[in-house]
Design a protein around this motif. Structure first.
Motif, PDB file in Angstrom:
ATOM      1  N   GLY A   7       0.834  -1.192   0.000  1.00  0.00           N
ATOM      2  CA  GLY A   7       0.000   0.000   0.000  1.00  0.00           C
ATOM      3  C   GLY A   7       0.870   1.244   0.000  1.00  0.00           C
ATOM      4  N   CYS A   8       0.292   2.386   0.380  1.00  0.00           N
ATOM      5  CA  CYS A   8       1.027   3.655   0.354  1.00  0.00           C
ATOM      6  C   CYS A   8       0.343   4.612   1.305  1.00  0.00           C
ATOM      7  N   THR A   9       1.133   5.406   2.033  1.00  0.00           N
ATOM      8  CA  THR A   9       0.497   6.377   2.946  1.00  0.00           C
ATOM      9  C   THR A   9      -0.014   7.583   2.176  1.00  0.00           C
ATOM     10  N   LEU A  10       0.481   7.756   0.962  1.00  0.00           N
ATOM     11  CA  LEU A  10       0.093   8.937   0.188  1.00  0.00           C
ATOM     12  C   LEU A  10      -1.173   8.609  -0.597  1.00  0.00           C
ATOM     13  N   THR A  11      -1.814   9.658  -1.074  1.00  0.00           N
ATOM     14  CA  THR A  11      -3.132   9.427  -1.664  1.00  0.00           C
ATOM     15  C   THR A  11      -3.260  10.157  -2.994  1.00  0.00           C
ATOM     16  N   CYS A  12      -2.310   9.923  -3.882  1.00  0.00           N
ATOM     17  CA  CYS A  12      -2.398  10.559  -5.196  1.00  0.00           C
ATOM     18  C   CYS A  12      -3.719  10.131  -5.839  1.00  0.00           C
ATOM     19  N   SER A  13      -4.449  11.121  -6.350  1.00  0.00           N
ATOM     20  CA  SER A  13      -5.843  10.848  -6.684  1.00  0.00           C
ATOM     21  C   SER A  13      -6.025  10.007  -7.946  1.00  0.00           C
ATOM     22  N   PHE A  14      -4.951   9.848  -8.742  1.00  0.00           N
ATOM     23  CA  PHE A  14      -5.063   9.070  -9.979  1.00  0.00           C
ATOM     24  C   PHE A  14      -4.481   7.670  -9.827  1.00  0.00           C
ATOM     25  N   CYS A  15      -3.992   7.364  -8.613  1.00  0.00           N
ATOM     26  CA  CYS A  15      -3.236   6.121  -8.431  1.00  0.00           C
ATOM     27  C   CYS A  15      -4.052   5.086  -7.667  1.00  0.00           C
ATOM     28  N   HIS A  16      -4.097   3.899  -8.216  1.00  0.00           N
ATOM     29  CA  HIS A  16      -4.878   2.830  -7.602  1.00  0.00           C
ATOM     30  C   HIS A  16      -4.283   2.419  -6.253  1.00  0.00           C
ATOM     31  N   THR A  17      -2.942   2.372  -6.195  1.00  0.00           N
ATOM     32  CA  THR A  17      -2.299   2.014  -4.921  1.00  0.00           C
ATOM     33  C   THR A  17      -2.683   3.030  -3.837  1.00  0.00           C
ATOM     34  N   GLY A  18      -2.836   4.284  -4.263  1.00  0.00           N
ATOM     35  CA  GLY A  18      -3.159   5.355  -3.314  1.00  0.00           C
ATOM     36  C   GLY A  18      -4.513   5.186  -2.638  1.00  0.00           C
ATOM     37  N   THR A  19      -5.367   4.331  -3.183  1.00  0.00           N
ATOM     38  CA  THR A  19      -6.666   4.102  -2.533  1.00  0.00           C
ATOM     39  C   THR A  19      -6.537   3.030  -1.459  1.00  0.00           C
ATOM     40  N   THR A  50      10.044   8.797  -6.989  1.00  0.00           N
ATOM     41  CA  THR A  50       9.442   9.375  -5.780  1.00  0.00           C
ATOM     42  C   THR A  50       8.362  10.384  -6.146  1.00  0.00           C
ATOM     43  N   SER A  51       7.389  10.493  -5.267  1.00  0.00           N
ATOM     44  CA  SER A  51       6.339  11.486  -5.470  1.00  0.00           C
ATOM     45  C   SER A  51       6.843  12.872  -5.067  1.00  0.00           C
ATOM     46  N   GLY A  52       8.036  12.918  -4.447  1.00  0.00           N
ATOM     47  CA  GLY A  52       8.608  14.220  -4.085  1.00  0.00           C
ATOM     48  C   GLY A  52       8.845  14.385  -2.597  1.00  0.00           C
ATOM     49  N   MET A  54       4.320  -0.690  -5.924  1.00  0.00           N
ATOM     50  CA  MET A  54       3.518  -0.137  -4.839  1.00  0.00           C
ATOM     51  C   MET A  54       4.414   0.568  -3.831  1.00  0.00           C
ATOM     52  N   GLY A  55       3.935   1.724  -3.361  1.00  0.00           N
ATOM     53  CA  GLY A  55       4.607   2.387  -2.254  1.00  0.00           C
ATOM     54  C   GLY A  55       5.504   3.537  -2.646  1.00  0.00           C
ATOM     55  N   GLU A  56       5.840   4.335  -1.644  1.00  0.00           N
ATOM     56  CA  GLU A  56       6.745   5.475  -1.819  1.00  0.00           C
ATOM     57  C   GLU A  56       8.108   5.065  -1.275  1.00  0.00           C
ATOM     58  N   PRO A  57       9.069   4.806  -2.179  1.00  0.00           N
ATOM     59  CA  PRO A  57      10.359   4.271  -1.722  1.00  0.00           C
ATOM     60  C   PRO A  57      11.084   5.160  -0.717  1.00  0.00           C
TER      61      PRO A  57
HETATM   62 FE1  SF4 Z   1       1.801   6.329  -3.471  1.00  0.00          FE
HETATM   63 FE2  SF4 Z   1       3.213   6.788  -5.739  1.00  0.00          FE
HETATM   64 FE3  SF4 Z   1       0.639   5.989  -5.855  1.00  0.00          FE
HETATM   65 FE4  SF4 Z   1       1.237   8.457  -5.011  1.00  0.00          FE
HETATM   66  S1  SF4 Z   1       1.601   7.619  -7.088  1.00  0.00           S
HETATM   67  S2  SF4 Z   1      -0.244   7.053  -4.043  1.00  0.00           S
HETATM   68  S3  SF4 Z   1       3.124   8.110  -3.909  1.00  0.00           S
HETATM   69  S4  SF4 Z   1       2.336   4.824  -5.038  1.00  0.00           S
END
Ligand code: SF4
Ligand code: SAH
Length: 394
Positions: free
Chosen positions: A134-146, A228-230, A194-197
């Motif tokens: 999963g991922c703690t971030l919630t990018c609105s276009f990303c499936h993992t982010g949900t 990275t998302s930044g 998946m995830g923010e490295p």
């Molecule tokens: Fe996480 Fe990257 Fe998806 Fe953003 S784009 S929710 S940082 S996995």
């Protein structure tokens, strides 16, 4: 410490904080493995040599069994087998796309699952690995982010994904086979699963150090890309401590839009991010930074966006990777039209930047960027939804 010295709790906790049960050697740095061997009774004077031997067995030959390590004495092998294991995540499912892309579902400790994708191309083979469940971030276009973060992967689970894929592809050399005889099937690694490295920095670093180690998997740092998302405070460290190539999920040219797409922008905005990126190539000796830019219809794909983008990144050695949005069920966006993407690419290209459009791969098996989400978590969510509908606590 001599071989007969008592093993203290302290020493035992250095390698993996698991005092009971065998320690997994996969994922330990060379120093970590040395400490672990000494803690298990290997004489200090021999430890470095033993690490060299065991390291080669594990990461060059792909050995999973101490008995295969024929340059170690039988007695020593037996000792190792008592104290250690060589374990990688278990592949529980494999799907092969019509275009040859392979998506693996792998199970890690605790019953969690992550996805790994192998993308064969004519001139390379790229393995896309995950750094978190999963991922703690919630990018609105990303499936993992949900999907909520379940946990960080250990270094062993991160490098273990590469080893598992090498198993499946039959990439380990046969005994007697020389270096470079076998074609490299996994020639590149991207941390784009998946995830923010950068929120799992130490484990990602240790795993990538193993991937780059010349006595083993031996991939050049230029063939490893961390996306990275930044996470701005960790960018300089990435250059200094890993030195791999960097990709950044840029995706927008105004803070207003980036706040919506990549919410970490509210913490570190475009200007702050660009400042950190300007310093990266020098510090890591790497050539260019990849700017990832997902093409979302009517959101970030105008000519004006393209022009703003090239203005923003001026002075940074860069390549712009345009990613046609990969749709997933319930996604709140649509993919930009093909002509729009080409027009955007053209403006960027004419400004002097390479602007490849990433060909969507493995779409038939939902293996594309941003579509990864583990089946267990899907199942968990739907159970929760069912419970909520029934007015029960999940
Ligand atoms: Fe996480 Fe990257 Fe998806 Fe953003 S784009 S929710 S940082 S996995
Ligand atoms: N968390 C890291 C790495 C994983 S995502 C990051 O955000 O950079 C790898 C890339 O896929 C990122 O650029 C991400 O923004 C992009 N991505 C996520 N969802 C996507 C989707 N549905 N379609 C296209 N690209 C997507």
């Amino acid at each position: 410490m001599s071989a007969s010295a008592p093993i203290t709790q302290d020493v035992l906790t250095i390698p993996r904080k698991m005092p009971e049960g065998p320690v997994n050697l996969v994922g330990l740095t060379r120093e970590g493995m040395r400490d672990a061997l000494i803690a298990a009774g290997t004489p200090e004077k021999q430890a470095k040599m033993r690490v060299g031997q065991i390291w080669q067995w594990i990461y060059h030959w792909g050995a999973r069994d101490f008995d295969a390590m024929t340059n170690l004495s039988k007695a020593y092998r037996a000792e190792l087998a008592e104290r250690f294991v060589i374990a990688v995540p278990e592949m529980v499912k494999r799907e092969v796309s019509a275009d040859g892309t392979r998506k693996y579902l792998v199970r890690i400790a605790g019953g969690h699952e992550v996805e790994v994708v192998y993308i064969p191309e004519t001139d390379r083979g790229t393995l896309c690995i995950s750094s978190q469940v999963g991922c703690t971030l919630t990018c609105s276009f990303c499936h993992t982010g949900t999907q909520k973060l379940v946990r960080n992967l250990t270094a062993g689970e991160i490098i273990g994904q590469v080893m598992m894929a090498r198993d499946d592809l039959g990439e380990w050399p046969e005994p007697g086979e020389g270096m470079g005889e076998r074609p490299r099937l996994i020639s590149n690694i991207v941390l784009m699963g998946m995830g923010e490295p950068l929120y799992n920095f130490e484990n990602v670093r240790d795993a990538m150090k193993i991937a780059m180690d010349g006595e083993g998997i031996s991939l050049s740092r230029r063939r490893i890309t961390l996306s990275t998302s930044g996470v701005v405070p960790e960018i300089a460290r990435t250059a200094e401590e890993i030195g791999c190539m960097l990709a950044v999920s840029f995706h927008a040219t105004t803070d207003e839009v980036r706040d919506r797409l990549v919410p970490i922008n509210k913490r570190w905005n475009i200007e702050t991010l660009l400042e950190a990126l300007r310093a990266y190539p020098k510090a890591s000796n790497s050539e260019r930074i990849t700017f990832e830019y997902v093409m979302l219809k009517g959101v970030n794909d105008s000519d004006e966006d393209a022009r703003r983008l090239v203005k923003l990144i001026r002075g940074i050695p860069a390549k712009i990777n345009l990613i046609p949005f990969n749709e997933w069920p319930g996604a709140p966006y649509e993919r930009s039209d093909w002509e729009r993407i080409e027009r955007f690419a053209d403006i960027v290209y004419k400004a002097g930047y390479a602007s490849p459009i990433r060909t969507p791969r493995g779409e038939d098996i939902m293996a594309a960027c941003g579509q990864l989400k583990s089946a267990t978590e899907r199942a968990r969510k739907s159970r929760a939804a069912i419970a909520a509908e029934a007015g029960l606590d999940p």
